[in-house]
Enzyme design. Structure first.
Site, PDB file in Angstrom:
ATOM      1  N   TYR A 109       0.578  -1.496  -0.161  1.00 43.18           N
ATOM      2  CA  TYR A 109       0.146   0.005  -0.324  1.00 43.18           C
ATOM      3  C   TYR A 109       0.830   1.337  -0.320  1.00 43.18           C
ATOM      4  O   TYR A 109       1.835   0.978   0.971  1.00 43.18           O
ATOM      5  CB  TYR A 109      -1.281  -0.023   1.488  1.00 43.18           C
ATOM      6  CG  TYR A 109      -1.806   1.479   1.331  1.00 43.18           C
ATOM      7  CD1 TYR A 109      -2.970   1.950   0.887  1.00 43.18           C
ATOM      8  CD2 TYR A 109      -1.534   2.102   2.029  1.00 43.18           C
ATOM      9  CE1 TYR A 109      -3.642   2.273   0.855  1.00 43.18           C
ATOM     10  CE2 TYR A 109      -1.898   3.471   1.762  1.00 43.18           C
ATOM     11  CZ  TYR A 109      -2.965   3.966   1.646  1.00 43.18           C
ATOM     12  OH  TYR A 109      -3.481   4.525   0.948  1.00 43.18           O
ATOM     13  N   GLU A 197      -3.580   7.333  -4.268  1.00 40.41           N
ATOM     14  CA  GLU A 197      -3.141   6.011  -3.460  1.00 40.41           C
ATOM     15  C   GLU A 197      -3.445   5.126  -4.636  1.00 40.41           C
ATOM     16  O   GLU A 197      -4.110   4.649  -5.216  1.00 40.41           O
ATOM     17  CB  GLU A 197      -4.232   6.172  -2.642  1.00 40.41           C
ATOM     18  CG  GLU A 197      -4.636   4.675  -1.635  1.00 40.41           C
ATOM     19  CD  GLU A 197      -6.421   4.323  -1.193  1.00 40.41           C
ATOM     20  OE1 GLU A 197      -6.046   4.594   0.009  1.00 40.41           O
ATOM     21  OE2 GLU A 197      -7.486   4.132  -1.586  1.00 40.41           O
TER      22      GLU A 197
END
Ligand code: GDP
Ligand code: MN
Length: 388
Positions: A109, A197
Site C-alpha cells: 500500500y 493512493e
C-alpha cells in the site's frame, strides 16, 4: 473530485509511474474488438467506478477467452456495482479497463496526502497491501509506515531508501520506489491533488514495481486552474444532489439518515449532526448554507434537502452573524410555500435579528416548531422524525 482508475493510470504514466498495459472499452462490442486487437488470451477486466472494493464485489476478473470477456462485459455494462465503499445503490458501470494480467509476488500500500498536523505531504505505506488500509491501521498499526516530506527540503533520497528497506525491497527496486514517490509528489503538487493512493502497488514475479490500482482525489477549489483535470469529471459517478448543490454554491453531502439538516457554517453543521446523533437521530445530510447567505439560497437549499424522499423531519440551525435571521426565516417561508411541505420542521434561530425571524415564523400559518435552544431543537426533531 474523483476520477476513474484508467484516467489516474494515464496521469501516473505521464509522471513516470509504471502501470500494467491496458485499454478502455465502453461497450461489449468494444470489448470483443479489443480482444481481437490485443494479443495474448488472458486479460483482467476491471469495472470503472469511483469506488474501491471492486475486487470483492465481482468488478475485477481474470478472463481467458473472448467469449468470457463478452459475457462478463454484458453483465457489467449498465449494471450498478455495489461495493463496500458505494452504499447500497452502487455506482453505474459505463466503462471497463482491460489490462494485461500481472504476476503478483507481493502487494503493498502506498499513498500520499496532506498531513495538517505537520503541515506537510506525507506518504503512508504498508507491506500489507491490497487490503482495507483502515483495517490494517486499526488492527496492526505497527504495519503502517509514514514518511513526512519536509516542505522546504523536499523528499530526501535516504527517506525513500528507508521506506524501501522497510518494505524489504532491494536492488533496482529501491530506485524504482524513489521514482514512484517523486512522480507522486510532482503529480500531487502540479495538479493540486488531495490524495493519491496506490493499493496495491505490486512487485511482480520478475521484480518490477507497478501501480496495479490508482486512485486520485483533486482539490475542488483548485479545479479552475486545471482544465485538463476538470474535464475528467464523470457526473454519472457523483451524487446528483451534491452536484446540484455545488452549482448553487452550497456545501452539501448526502448521508443515510432521515433528518434533514440546514445549518450555516461547516463547524456548526458538524456540531449539529453530532447533537442529532447524540439524541438518537440520524442526519440525512450535511448542509452548510454559508456565512453570507440570502433568502433565495436558503429556499434552494431547503428544496434540495426535501427532494430526498426518505426525509422525516428537518432541523434548521442558524447562528446569525453576517447573515440576518429574518432573511433566513423569509427563505424558509418561501420554500415551504413553494413546495408544499408536509413534514415537521424545527427551527432554531440565534444571533442577529433572531427575534424578528422567530416572529415571522410564528405569525405564518405554517407548522414549524421554533426553538431558541439547540438542545431542545435537536431533541424535538429526533422525536418528530420518530413519530412520522
Ligand atoms: P479494488 O478492489 O477496487 O481496490 O480493485 P484493485 O484494482 O485493487 O484489484 C483488487 C485485487 O484484484 C488486487 O488487490 C489484486 O489482488 C487482484 N488483481 C487485480 N489485477 C490483477 C492481476 O493482474 N493479476 C492478479 N493476479 N491479481 C489481480
Ligand atoms: Mn485497490
Amino acid at each position: 473530485m474523483n476520477i476513474h482508475e484508467y484516467q489516474a493510470k494515464q496521469l501516473f504514466n505521464t509522471y513516470g509511474i509504471a502501470t500494467p498495459f491496458g485499454k478502455v472499452a465502453r461497450s461489449p462490442g468494444q470489448v470483443e474488438h479489443l480482444f481481437e486487437e490485443l494479443s495474448g488470451s488472458r486479460w483482467v477486466i476491471k469495472a470503472q467506478v469511483h469506488a474501491g472494493g471492486r475486487g470483492q464485489a465481482g468488478g475485477v476478473k481474470l478472463i481467458e477467452t473472448s467469449q468470457d470477456a463478452v459475457d462478463l462485459a454484458e453483465k457489467l455494462f449498465g449494471s450498478q456495482l455495489v461495493t463496500k465503499q458505494t452504499g447500497e445503490k452502487g455506482l453505474p458501470v459505463e466503462s471497463l479497463l482491460i489490462e494485461e494480467p500481472s504476476d503478483i509476488k507481493q502487494e503493498f500500500y502506498l499513498s500520499l496526502l496532506v498531513d495538517r498536523s505537520t503541515e506537510s505531504l506525507v506518504f503512508i505505506a504498508s507491506a500489507a497491501g491490497g487490503m482495507d488500509i483502515e483495517a490494517v491501521a486499526e488492527e496492526t498499526p505497527e504495519k503502517i509506515l509514514t514518511t513526512v516530506v519536509n516542505p522546504a527540503a523536499g523528499l530526501q533520497p535516504y527517506q525513500c531508501r528507508k521506506l524501501a528497506y522497510a518494505l524489504k525491497l532491494s536492488g533496482s527496486q529501491v530506485r524504482e520506489l524513489e521514482k514512484i514517490m517523486r512522480g507522486m509528489i510532482s503529480l500531487f503538487q502540479e495538479k493540486d491533488a488531495s490524495l493519491i493512493e496506490i493499493n496495491p502497488l505490486i512487485e511482480t514475479a520478475s521484480g518490477d514495481l507497478f501501480a496495479l490500482d490508482a486512485k486520485i482525489n483533486f482539490d475542488d477549489n483548485a479545479l479552475d486552474l486545471h482544465a485538463d483535470i476538470s474535464e475528467l469529471r464523470d457526473p454519472a459517478q457523483e451524487d446528483e444532489k451534491e452536484n446540484q448543490a455545488q452549482h448553487i454554491g452550497l456545501n452539501y453531502i448526502s448521508l443515510d439518515g432521515n433528518i434533514g439538516c440546514m445549518v450555516n457554517g461547516a463547524g456548526l453543521a458538524m456540531a449539529t449532526m453530532d447533537l442529532v446523533k447524540l439524541k438518537g437521530g440520524e442526519p440525512a445530510n450535511f448542509l452548510d448554507v454559508g456565512g453570507g447567505t440570502t433568502a433565495d439560497k436558503v429556499s434552494q437549499a431547503f428544496k434540495l434537502i426535501l427532494s430526498d424522499g426518505g426525509i422525516k423531519a428537518v432541523l434548521v440551525n442558524i447562528f446569525g452573524g453576517i447573515v440576518r435571521c429574518d432573511v433566513i426565516a423569509q427563505g424558509i417561508l418561501q420554500a415551504v410555500k413553494d413546495i408544499n411541505v408536509s413534514i415537521p420542521i424545527v427551527i432554531r434561530l440565534e444571533g442577529t435579528n433572531a427575534e424578528e425571524g422567530l416572529k415571522l415564523l410564528n405569525e405564518s400559518d405554517l407548522s414549524v416548531v421554533a426553538a431558541e435552544d439547540l438542545e431542545y431543537a435537536t431533541e424535538k426533531v429526533v422525536e418528530l422524525a420518530r413519530s412520522e
